[in-house]
Design a protein around this motif. Structure first.
Motif, short mmCIF file in Angstrom:
data_model
loop_
_atom_site.label_atom_id
_atom_site.label_comp_id
_atom_site.label_asym_id
_atom_site.label_seq_id
_atom_site.Cartn_x
_atom_site.Cartn_y
_atom_site.Cartn_z
N SER A 13 0.83 -1.20 0.00
CA SER A 13 0.00 0.00 0.00
C SER A 13 0.87 1.26 0.00
O SER A 13 1.96 1.27 0.57
CB SER A 13 -0.91 0.01 1.23
N VAL A 14 0.36 2.32 -0.63
CA VAL A 14 1.07 3.59 -0.65
C VAL A 14 0.07 4.72 -0.41
O VAL A 14 -1.13 4.57 -0.63
CB VAL A 14 1.80 3.84 -2.00
N GLY A 15 0.57 5.85 0.06
CA GLY A 15 -0.27 7.02 0.25
C GLY A 15 -1.15 6.95 1.48
O GLY A 15 -0.71 6.57 2.57
N LEU A 16 -2.42 7.29 1.31
CA LEU A 16 -3.35 7.41 2.44
C LEU A 16 -3.50 6.13 3.26
O LEU A 16 -3.53 6.20 4.48
CB LEU A 16 -4.72 7.87 1.93
N PRO A 17 -3.58 4.95 2.66
CA PRO A 17 -3.70 3.73 3.48
C PRO A 17 -2.54 3.57 4.47
O PRO A 17 -2.74 3.07 5.58
CB PRO A 17 -3.70 2.60 2.45
N VAL A 18 -1.36 4.02 4.08
CA VAL A 18 -0.21 3.96 4.99
C VAL A 18 -0.38 4.97 6.12
O VAL A 18 -0.12 4.68 7.29
CB VAL A 18 1.10 4.22 4.22
N SER A 19 -0.86 6.16 5.77
CA SER A 19 -1.04 7.22 6.77
C SER A 19 -2.12 6.86 7.78
O SER A 19 -2.13 7.39 8.91
CB SER A 19 -1.42 8.54 6.08
N LEU A 20 -3.03 5.97 7.42
CA LEU A 20 -4.14 5.61 8.31
C LEU A 20 -3.78 4.53 9.32
O LEU A 20 -4.63 4.10 10.11
CB LEU A 20 -5.35 5.16 7.50
N ALA A 21 -2.53 4.07 9.32
CA ALA A 21 -2.10 3.09 10.32
C ALA A 21 -2.27 3.66 11.72
O ALA A 21 -1.83 4.78 12.00
CB ALA A 21 -0.64 2.71 10.08
N ASN A 22 -2.97 2.94 12.59
CA ASN A 22 -3.26 3.38 13.96
C ASN A 22 -4.08 4.67 14.00
O ASN A 22 -4.09 5.38 15.01
CB ASN A 22 -1.98 3.56 14.77
N ALA A 23 -4.75 4.98 12.93
CA ALA A 23 -5.60 6.17 12.89
C ALA A 23 -7.03 5.79 13.28
O ALA A 23 -7.29 4.66 13.70
CB ALA A 23 -5.56 6.79 11.50
N SER A 24 -7.95 6.72 13.15
CA SER A 24 -9.34 6.48 13.54
C SER A 24 -10.28 7.20 12.59
O SER A 24 -9.85 7.97 11.72
CB SER A 24 -9.58 6.93 14.98
N PHE A 25 -11.56 6.98 12.77
CA PHE A 25 -12.57 7.70 12.00
C PHE A 25 -13.76 8.00 12.90
O PHE A 25 -14.02 7.31 13.89
CB PHE A 25 -13.00 6.93 10.75
N ASN A 26 -14.49 9.06 12.57
CA ASN A 26 -15.67 9.44 13.35
C ASN A 26 -16.58 10.31 12.50
O ASN A 26 -16.13 10.95 11.55
CB ASN A 26 -15.27 10.18 14.63
N GLY A 27 -17.84 10.32 12.84
CA GLY A 27 -18.79 11.15 12.10
C GLY A 27 -20.22 10.77 12.40
O GLY A 27 -20.52 10.10 13.39
N THR A 28 -21.11 11.16 11.50
CA THR A 28 -22.53 10.87 11.63
C THR A 28 -23.11 10.50 10.27
O THR A 28 -22.56 10.86 9.23
CB THR A 28 -23.32 12.06 12.19
N TYR A 29 -24.24 9.80 10.30
CA TYR A 29 -24.98 9.53 9.07
C TYR A 29 -26.46 9.45 9.41
O TYR A 29 -26.85 9.18 10.55
CB TYR A 29 -24.51 8.23 8.39
N THR A 30 -27.30 9.70 8.41
CA THR A 30 -28.74 9.70 8.60
C THR A 30 -29.38 8.75 7.58
O THR A 30 -28.99 8.73 6.41
CB THR A 30 -29.32 11.12 8.41
N VAL A 31 -30.35 7.96 8.05
CA VAL A 31 -30.99 6.98 7.18
C VAL A 31 -32.47 6.86 7.57
O VAL A 31 -32.84 7.12 8.71
CB VAL A 31 -30.28 5.61 7.31
N ASP A 32 -33.29 6.47 6.61
CA ASP A 32 -34.70 6.20 6.88
C ASP A 32 -34.79 4.80 7.48
O ASP A 32 -34.70 3.79 6.77
CB ASP A 32 -35.49 6.28 5.58
N VAL A 33 -34.96 4.72 8.79
CA VAL A 33 -34.93 3.43 9.48
C VAL A 33 -36.15 2.56 9.16
O VAL A 33 -36.13 1.35 9.41
CB VAL A 33 -34.80 3.61 11.01
N ASP A 34 -37.20 3.15 8.59
CA ASP A 34 -38.36 2.35 8.20
C ASP A 34 -38.04 1.42 7.04
O ASP A 34 -38.78 0.47 6.77
CB ASP A 34 -39.54 3.26 7.83
N GLN A 35 -36.95 1.71 6.32
CA GLN A 35 -36.53 0.85 5.20
C GLN A 35 -35.63 -0.29 5.67
O GLN A 35 -35.25 -1.15 4.87
CB GLN A 35 -35.79 1.68 4.15
#
Length: 206
Positions: free
Chosen positions: A54-76
């Motif tokens: 791997s090169v670039g961003l995948p290497v930089s993400l070693a021991n990294a994390s992610f966070n955020g939010t998402y919205t979905v129609d739960v009736d589906q």
């Protein structure tokens, strides 16, 4: 013989009734589609090392994390074979308090969906010729996914070209968790209960 005033009133009443009937007919033939949108918090950690080569961003993400939010129609949800598209999402890929990339519905070519036990955020702009990106964050849960749960199975795939920087490879996800964002009224109720409890405790002491 009817006078002009009653005739005028009759015409107005007839017109009003006609408009009301047309509105009721329209409502009956084209009912509004109700949706039950719910927002979830999403967070997780990437593996200590990317896939070999791997090169670039995948290497930089070693021991990294992610966070955020998402919205979905739960009736589906839950869904067996079909895709349920998220209505909005923002997921930050973070390393040492620095956002390396953001996956968001505000960016051209980005898509996000839930299918069976999969929650995925992706940009296939390279395939649709909307941009030079081809990457995805995919999380695999143990059972049919309805918005809440945790997993140790996931990956970030990347094959994008951001100017002179080429990213290519894969980084695993060691842990991810999704949970509903507390409803405003629920949060307010918790505060009220906590306040009352504190006041009662002080009263007992006095």
């Amino acid at each position: 013989m009817l006078s002009a005033t009653p005739l005028k009133r009759l015409s107005q009443a007839t017109a009003t009734a006609a408009v009301a009937f047309a509105m009721l007919t329209a409502i009956g033939t084209d009912p509004a589609q109700a949706v039950n949108l719910k927002t979830f918090n999403i967070s997780g950690d990437f593996a200590p090392a990317p896939l070999d080569g791997s090169v670039g961003l995948p290497v930089s993400l070693a021991n990294a994390s992610f966070n955020g939010t998402y919205t979905v129609d739960v009736d589906q949800l839950p869904t067996s074979n079909s895709f349920v598209d998220l209505t909005s999402w923002t997921v930050n890929l973070v390393k040492d308090n620095t956002v390396l990339r953001t996956l968001s519905n505000s960016l051209t070519g980005n898509t996000a969906y839930i299918q069976e036990n999969i929650l995925a955020f992706s940009d296939a702009g390279l395939l649709t010729k909307q941009n030079n990106n081809l990457y995805s964050l995919e999380l695999n849960f143990d059972k049919i996914f309805t918005g809440a749960g945790s997993t140790n199975d996931g990956k970030f795939l990347d094959n994008s070209d951001l100017g002179s920087v080429q990213n290519s490879g894969l980084t695993g996800v060691t842990f991810a968790q999704s949970e509903p964002v507390p409803e405003p009224q629920s949060f307010a109720g918790t505060v009220v209960v906590a306040t009352i409890g504190l006041l009662l405790k002080r009263k007992q002491k006095t």
